[in-house]
Design an enzyme around this catalytic site. Sequence first.
Site, PDB file in Angstrom:
ATOM      1  NE  ARG A 107       6.279  -3.543   7.304  1.00 64.28           N
ATOM      2  CZ  ARG A 107       6.001  -2.554   6.469  1.00 64.28           C
ATOM      3  NH1 ARG A 107       5.984  -2.762   5.189  1.00 64.28           N
ATOM      4  NH2 ARG A 107       5.731  -1.355   6.943  1.00 64.28           N
ATOM      5  CD  GLU A 141       4.824   6.398   1.316  1.00 60.37           C
ATOM      6  OE1 GLU A 141       5.111   5.206   1.481  1.00 60.37           O
ATOM      7  OE2 GLU A 141       3.983   6.779   0.491  1.00 60.37           O
TER       8      GLU A 141
HETATM    9  O1  LIG Z   1      11.802   3.522   2.077  1.00 63.93           O
HETATM   10  P1  LIG Z   1      11.167   4.041   3.318  1.00 63.93           P
HETATM   11  O2  LIG Z   1      10.312   5.257   3.091  1.00 63.93           O
HETATM   12  O3  LIG Z   1      12.167   4.267   4.406  1.00 63.93           O
HETATM   13  O4  LIG Z   1      10.134   2.937   3.823  1.00 63.93           O
HETATM   14  C1  LIG Z   1      10.414   1.575   3.847  1.00 63.93           C
HETATM   15  C2  LIG Z   1      10.378   1.018   5.237  1.00 63.93           C
HETATM   16  O5  LIG Z   1       9.062   1.196   5.798  1.00 63.93           O
HETATM   17  C3  LIG Z   1       8.621  -0.037   6.336  1.00 63.93           C
HETATM   18  O6  LIG Z   1       9.018  -0.210   7.664  1.00 63.93           O
HETATM   19  P2  LIG Z   1       8.339   0.534   8.900  1.00 63.93           P
HETATM   20  O7  LIG Z   1       9.241   1.648   9.340  1.00 63.93           O
HETATM   21  O8  LIG Z   1       6.930   0.861   8.602  1.00 63.93           O
HETATM   22  O9  LIG Z   1       8.477  -0.520  10.064  1.00 63.93           O
HETATM   23  P3  LIG Z   1       7.949  -2.009  10.309  1.00 63.93           P
HETATM   24  O10 LIG Z   1       8.807  -2.908   9.469  1.00 63.93           O
HETATM   25  O11 LIG Z   1       8.217  -2.167  11.748  1.00 63.93           O
HETATM   26  O12 LIG Z   1       6.493  -2.074   9.924  1.00 63.93           O
HETATM   27  C4  LIG Z   1       9.299  -1.066   5.461  1.00 63.93           C
HETATM   28  O13 LIG Z   1       9.344  -2.337   6.078  1.00 63.93           O
HETATM   29  C5  LIG Z   1      10.655  -0.468   5.236  1.00 63.93           C
HETATM   30  O14 LIG Z   1      11.565  -0.783   6.281  1.00 63.93           O
HETATM   31  N1  LIG Z   2       3.806   2.619   0.872  1.00 64.33           N
HETATM   32  C1  LIG Z   2       4.373   1.755   1.729  1.00 64.33           C
HETATM   33  N2  LIG Z   2       3.938   0.492   1.805  1.00 64.33           N
HETATM   34  C2  LIG Z   2       4.522  -0.387   2.656  1.00 64.33           C
HETATM   35  N3  LIG Z   2       5.527  -0.073   3.456  1.00 64.33           N
HETATM   36  C3  LIG Z   2       5.999   1.175   3.402  1.00 64.33           C
HETATM   37  N4  LIG Z   2       6.990   1.795   4.055  1.00 64.33           N
HETATM   38  C4  LIG Z   2       7.024   3.057   3.652  1.00 64.33           C
HETATM   39  N5  LIG Z   2       6.102   3.316   2.736  1.00 64.33           N
HETATM   40  C5  LIG Z   2       5.449   2.142   2.556  1.00 64.33           C
END
Ligand SMILES: O=P(O)(O)OC[C@H]1O[C@H](OP(=O)(O)OP(=O)(O)O)[C@H](O)[C@@H]1O
Ligand SMILES: Nc1ncnc2[nH]cnc12
Length: 187
Positions: A74, A111
């Site tokens: 993202r 998370e």
């Molecule tokens: O602060 P944190 O607990 O590390 O979570 C935040 C991360 O989680 C999500 O990415 P995700 O790993 O879900 O990957 P994506 O962008 O491919 O959906 C979001 O885009 C952040 O990069």
């Molecule tokens: N609660 C949340 N919502 C969206 N992105 C996340 N990445 C990790 N935790 C998340």
Amino acid sequence: MTAPEPLDARAEVAAAVEGIRRLARHVSDFPQPGVLFTDLTPVFADGPALRSIMRALAAPVAGRVDLVAGIDARGFLLGAGVALELGTGVLAVRKKGKLPPPVHGEEYALEYGSAALEVPAEAIELAGRRVLVVDDVLATGGTLRASVDLLERCGAIVETVAVVAEVPGLGGRERLDGVGLHCLTTV
Ligand SMILES: O=P(O)(O)OC[C@H]1O[C@H](OP(=O)(O)OP(=O)(O)O)[C@H](O)[C@@H]1O
Ligand SMILES: Nc1ncnc2[nH]cnc12
């Protein structure tokens, strides 16, 4: 005392926050039970909101960075637009296995699971580069902490980490202690 942000940066943040509050979606138990997921895709699909976000993330570091790092996946939506605002290039910090070798990598927990991020070890000179790291959401901070550690291990200077929205109560801000953090709003 820190210097006030320029007036136009404050106006961009206000416009961005209005768009985020209006359009962000909150989904319970996704992608696993117990997680309240913040979905910003409706915000990014709105032209004026996206533009305000790009400008609000870029304005505080104008002239202070020479590379923007967007975090897979993202953060990619933001990285190129913010780089264009700043007149810099963009670095894709990719999930494990997507880049050809040689790479530098960093594992982390978030998370809802664990993952690893990678950057090219030789193809892009990172030593001494002043970097803005961008992503959509700060939750536990595992992803951004790993990104900062990885880039610094490559010799980069992380000026600021900029995120669109912070999920409060998960310790993300504390995890980034010592790193400049620019967060547009909490969700
Ligand atoms: O602060 P944190 O607990 O590390 O979570 C935040 C991360 O989680 C999500 O990415 P995700 O790993 O879900 O990957 P994506 O962008 O491919 O959906 C979001 O885009 C952040 O990069
Ligand atoms: N609660 C949340 N919502 C969206 N992105 C996340 N990445 C990790 N935790 C998340």
